[in-house]
Design an enzyme around this catalytic site. Structure first.
Site, PDB file in Angstrom:
ATOM      1  N   CYS A   1       7.948  42.615 -19.240  1.00  0.00           N
ATOM      2  CA  CYS A   1       7.581  42.819 -17.830  1.00  0.00           C
ATOM      3  C   CYS A   1       8.830  42.726 -16.938  1.00  0.00           C
ATOM      4  CB  CYS A   1       6.554  41.764 -17.443  1.00  0.00           C
ATOM      5  SG  CYS A   1       6.207  41.636 -15.686  1.00  0.00           S
TER       6      CYS A   1
ATOM      7  N   CYS B   1       8.580  40.334 -14.006  1.00  0.00           N
ATOM      8  CA  CYS B   1       8.609  38.956 -14.521  1.00  0.00           C
ATOM      9  C   CYS B   1      10.049  38.503 -14.739  1.00  0.00           C
ATOM     10  CB  CYS B   1       7.849  38.858 -15.841  1.00  0.00           C
ATOM     11  SG  CYS B   1       6.089  39.250 -15.748  1.00  0.00           S
TER      12      CYS B   1
END
Length: 105
Positions: free
Chosen positions: A31, A34
């Site tokens: 991600c 993230c």
């Protein structure tokens, strides 16, 4: 305080404690947002030593079930606990300063 890497047991223990506010980040290695959020969380943790910041990798089988039980559909997903109770949920990337403001730190 350093950012902690948590599992289901340590998550439950931390979020039930009453003494310090706790911010949990549900994330994954694939991600991009993230990954971008990680240094922001590290800086937030350094600026607010009373805040416990933890990360839970949703790629781990045990953590997938935990994330699903909490209704995590998108990551990064941030859960903020104060006095042992869930106070806020945020989804997506945010800067350290915006995060501090949104959490009332």
């Amino acid at each position: 305080m350093a950012v902690l890497h948590l599992n289901k047991e340590s998550f439950e223990k931390l979020t039930r404690q009453q003494a310090q506010p706790v911010l949990i980040d549900f994330w994954a290695t694939w991600c991009g947002p993230c990954q971008k959020l990680t240094p922001e969380l590290e800086a937030l943790s350094a600026d607010y030593p009373e805040l416990i910041v933890g990360k839970i990798n949703v790629e781990d089988a045990e953590n997938i079930q935990l994330a699903a039980s909490l209704g995590v559909n998108s990551i990064p997903a941030l859960f903020f606990y104060r006095n042992g109770k869930l106070e806020k949920q945020l989804v997506g990337f945010t800067t350290k300063d915006d995060l501090a403001r949104k959490l009332g730190l």
